[in-house]
Design an enzyme around this catalytic site. Structure first.
Site, PDB file in Angstrom:
ATOM      1  N   HIS A 146       0.757  -1.198   0.044  1.00 10.78           N
ATOM      2  CA  HIS A 146       0.139   0.097   0.091  1.00 10.78           C
ATOM      3  C   HIS A 146       0.907   1.205   0.056  1.00 10.78           C
ATOM      4  O   HIS A 146       0.999   2.001   1.025  1.00 10.78           O
ATOM      5  CB  HIS A 146      -0.919  -0.193   1.294  1.00 10.78           C
ATOM      6  CG  HIS A 146      -1.892   0.775   1.412  1.00 10.78           C
ATOM      7  ND1 HIS A 146      -3.299   0.370   1.333  1.00 10.78           N
ATOM      8  CD2 HIS A 146      -2.092   2.276   1.152  1.00 10.78           C
ATOM      9  CE1 HIS A 146      -4.279   1.623   1.101  1.00 10.78           C
ATOM     10  NE2 HIS A 146      -3.397   2.627   1.237  1.00 10.78           N
ATOM     11  N   ASN A 333     -11.864   1.135  -4.667  1.00  9.24           N
ATOM     12  CA  ASN A 333     -12.112   2.350  -3.681  1.00  9.24           C
ATOM     13  C   ASN A 333     -12.781   3.518  -4.014  1.00  9.24           C
ATOM     14  O   ASN A 333     -12.400   3.839  -5.524  1.00  9.24           O
ATOM     15  CB  ASN A 333     -10.514   2.894  -3.252  1.00  9.24           C
ATOM     16  CG  ASN A 333      -9.626   1.907  -2.377  1.00  9.24           C
ATOM     17  OD1 ASN A 333     -10.394   0.725  -2.251  1.00  9.24           O
ATOM     18  ND2 ASN A 333      -8.447   1.866  -2.368  1.00  9.24           N
ATOM     19  N   TYR A 335     -14.478   7.416  -3.867  1.00 10.37           N
ATOM     20  CA  TYR A 335     -15.118   8.514  -3.220  1.00 10.37           C
ATOM     21  C   TYR A 335     -15.851   9.705  -4.047  1.00 10.37           C
ATOM     22  O   TYR A 335     -16.829   9.827  -3.752  1.00 10.37           O
ATOM     23  CB  TYR A 335     -13.873   9.268  -2.644  1.00 10.37           C
ATOM     24  CG  TYR A 335     -13.168   8.470  -1.527  1.00 10.37           C
ATOM     25  CD1 TYR A 335     -13.266   8.559  -0.161  1.00 10.37           C
ATOM     26  CD2 TYR A 335     -11.780   7.409  -2.035  1.00 10.37           C
ATOM     27  CE1 TYR A 335     -12.568   7.844   0.657  1.00 10.37           C
ATOM     28  CE2 TYR A 335     -11.287   6.836  -1.046  1.00 10.37           C
ATOM     29  CZ  TYR A 335     -11.549   6.877   0.252  1.00 10.37           C
ATOM     30  OH  TYR A 335     -11.093   6.268   1.165  1.00 10.37           O
ATOM     31  N   GLU A 399     -12.800   0.721  -0.128  1.00  4.62           N
ATOM     32  CA  GLU A 399     -12.699   1.938   0.435  1.00  4.62           C
ATOM     33  C   GLU A 399     -14.029   2.838   0.215  1.00  4.62           C
ATOM     34  O   GLU A 399     -14.220   3.134  -0.991  1.00  4.62           O
ATOM     35  CB  GLU A 399     -11.385   2.899   0.143  1.00  4.62           C
ATOM     36  CG  GLU A 399     -10.181   2.303   0.841  1.00  4.62           C
ATOM     37  CD  GLU A 399      -9.015   3.247   0.746  1.00  4.62           C
ATOM     38  OE1 GLU A 399      -9.016   4.348   0.045  1.00  4.62           O
ATOM     39  OE2 GLU A 399      -7.816   2.637   0.860  1.00  4.62           O
TER      40      GLU A 399
END
Ligand SMILES: *[C@@H]1O[C@H](CO)[C@@H](O)[C@H](O)[C@H]1NC(C)=O
Ligand SMILES: *[C@@H]1O[C@H](CO)[C@@H](O)[C@H](O)[C@H]1NC(C)=O
Ligand SMILES: *[C@@H]1O[C@H](CO)[C@@H](O)[C@H](O)[C@H]1NC(C)=O
Ligand SMILES: *[C@@H]1O[C@H](CO)[C@@H](O)[C@H](O)[C@H]1NC(C)=O
Ligand SMILES: *[C@@H]1O[C@H](CO)[C@@H](O)[C@H](O)[C@H]1NC(C)=O
Ligand SMILES: *[C@@H]1O[C@H](CO)[C@@H](O)[C@H](O)[C@H]1NC(C)=O
Length: 507
Positions: A146, A333, A335, A399
């Site tokens: 990561h 992920n 957002y 995420e």
């Protein structure tokens, strides 16, 4: 209509499972996993303890502190200090009712020089953490890499730019499978390779700070037109190499699953102009297809081959075979929406970076300024796209979260109802996408506790649980959003916050 009939109708509507207002976790498929996540550099702290050596992120945050790029001078030196608080954290996860914890292993803690000797203290730490989780019935979902590349490999051969990275990464992954695979059943090879390459080698705003004019500033070297594609190629091959190792040597006995996690977002046209719609479609191929196309079809997306041309590395026949199908699941992920403005002038330049190749104005500026445009509907668009374009793979939402700036920096703030509202909207869209056939198997909130944020340092907070960063003890506290999530995990209903279900065609 008679009032009684109205009343009965309302009751009936409220009782329909497709009415998102009454969603509970039981409406998600059996075995669906709900968790929360962090990553090593962002949460562990203990940066120079027990034999850990620097990663490129340690170097970067310290350099950045000196040049003043990061206004709050934050680093991951201590972060949430999970290295010393993992037992309390696991207890907190258990109290909240998480099914799973997503975390990453720090390569320079486990193998401080990048290859060679294993650091026994590092091995002991991850064994303790994994044992503590399994004792509490919490599944460990482990990311192997990561962003925190050992600095020694950067110094020795320029890290991701060298094919030597592939072998060193594979040996490190082998150590992880061998040491922890008896208890870890969910592995992610690499987190967000599609961002690491752009931040590190195009804009140069992330380590190892490589870029070239006019695409970035203050870099020590680099070539924004070529290096992001080379680094991405090596990350893809490293991923495929670790997956084939896992499948050949471990999977039959350890019975785990392995995948890779991409940053998604969603490119949407910024205006109604048709060229913006075309550009948005193209950029989703650049952003998601850059990795998904090779992983599913064994080569880069046709639109990238055409527009990037000779700067895009060739995939050999042998590489193509190894890449195709090299995952059990894909982590996404998610957002923000990226507003897309077509810019063919950029594409006509002789020297082009990734965004110019895509023929768009660089949207990352908004995101770096923290102007994330949260738009839960975009998760639905993304999942539909992945379902149709890539053969409906198994998906983990690795995420999803909401960041806000502390109102009074240094003060403990429990009120984060905005976070709970946004997350509920996302869960509602997620439910509708699953009902519409997307093969999503898990959902992780970013982040479990406040961490050092790669984009924002300590200026933005994403934690369900807060961490008092102003005290040495790094005291945890339970925010309203953690209480809400816990209520949901224990069978509570989602509050209907917005009529999103209408937008998604629910009955
Ligand atoms: C580049 O360095 C200069 C001089 O140190 C500084 O003023 C500027 O803010 C830096 N730019 C970025 C994007 O870091
Ligand atoms: C980057 O590489 C390309 C292709 O090799 C070359 O044409 C270009 O001049 C290089 N740019 C810089 C800034 O070195
Ligand atoms: C696009 O057109 C629709 C209908 O005319 C309008 O409602 C909408 O605001 C426009 N969107 C943008 C981004 O301009
Ligand atoms: C990729 O393959 C093409 C066609 O076979 C060839 O012309 C080109 O030189 C190759 N590029 C690289 C970087 O090897
Ligand atoms: C919630 O979000 C709204 C709109 O962005 C903002 O005005 C408000 O201050 C936020 N509330 C808190 C408690 O942060
Ligand atoms: C549901 O799936 C069908 C078939 O893939 C698609 O046509 C439709 O647009 C999807 N609906 C939503 C809301 O994503």
């Amino acid at each position: 209509m008679a009032p009684l009939l109205w009343f009965l109708l309302l009751l009936r509507v409220a009782a329909l499972p497709e009415d998102a207002a009454t969603l509970t976790r039981r409406d998600f498929p059996d075995g669906f996993i709900f968790g929360a996540g962090t990553s090593a550099y962002q949460v562990e702290g203990a940066a120079a303890e027990d034999g850990r050596k620097p990663s490129i992120w340690d170097t970067f945050t310290h350099q950045v502190m000196m040049t003043g790029y990061s206004a709050d001078k934050s680093t991951g030196d201590v972060a949430a200090d999970q290295y010393h608080h993992y037992k309390d954290d696991v207890k907190l996860m258990h109290d909240l009712g998480l099914d799973a914890y997503r975390f990453s292993i720090s390569w320079p803690r486990l193998i401080p020089d990048g290859r060679g000797e294993i650091n026994l203290k590092g091995l002991e730490y991850y064994n303790n953490l994994i044992d503590e989780l399994t004792r509490h019935g919490i599944q460990p979902h482990v990311t192997i890499y990561h962003f925190d590349l050992p600095q020694s490999l950067q110094d020795e051969y320029n890290g991701l730019l060298s094919p030597r990275f592939i072998d060193d990464y594979t040996m490190y992954a082998d150590t992880c499978f061998k040491s922890f695979g008896d208890r870890v059943k969910h592995w992610v090879t690499i987190n967000e390779p599609n961002v690491e390459t752009l931040g590190g080698f195009d804009s140069g705003t992330w380590p190892p700070r490589r870029c070239s004019h006019p695409f970035g500033t203050n870099c020590t070297g680099g070539n924004s037109t070529t290096e992001p594609y080379i680094a991405a190629h090596h990350l893809l091959l490293a991923h495929a190499s670790a997956v084939s190792l896992y499948r050949d040597k471990y999977q039959a006995t350890q019975k785990g699953h392995i995948g890779i996690t991409l940053l998604t977002g969603w490119y949407a046209p910024a205006t109604n102009a048709s060229q913006d719609a075309v550009a948005a479609t193209r950029m989703n191929d650049f952003h998601i297809g850059w990795f998904m196309h090779p992983l599913v079809y064994g080569d880069y997306p046709p639109v990238m081959k055409i527009r990037v041309g000779a700067r895009l590395p060739n995939v050999t026949v042998e590489q193509s075979k190894k890449l195709s199908g090299s995952f059990d699941f894909i982590g996404l992920n998610h957002y923000a929406v990226f507003p897309t403005l077509a810019d063919e002038t950029a594409f006509n330049l002789k020297q082009r970076d990734y965004f110019a190749d895509g023929g768009v104005a660089n949207p990352t500026k908004y995101i770096l300024e923290g102007q994330n445009e949260y738009a839960p509907w975009a998760l639905g668009e993304l999942l539909e796209h992945v379902k149709l374009k890539y053969g409906n793979p198994a998906i983990m939402i690795h995420e999803n979260g909401y960041g806000d700036a502390p109102k009074t920096p240094g003060k403990i703030e429990y009120d984060d109802d905005n976070r709970s509202k946004i997350l509920q909207n996302y869960l509602e869209v997620l439910y509708l996408s699953i009902r519409n056939g997307s093969n999503v198997q898990g959902y992780f909130v970013w982040s479990f506790v406040d961490v050092f944020e790669f984009l924002f340092g300590n200026r933005m907070r994403f934690g369900l649980c807060g961490v008092d960063m102003s005290t040495a003890g790094r005291k945890r506290y339970v925010r309203n959003s953690a209480r809400w999530y816990s209520g949901f995990l224990n069978g509570g209903e989602l509050r209907s916050v917005s009529p999103l279900s209408k937008a998604y065609g629910a009955a």
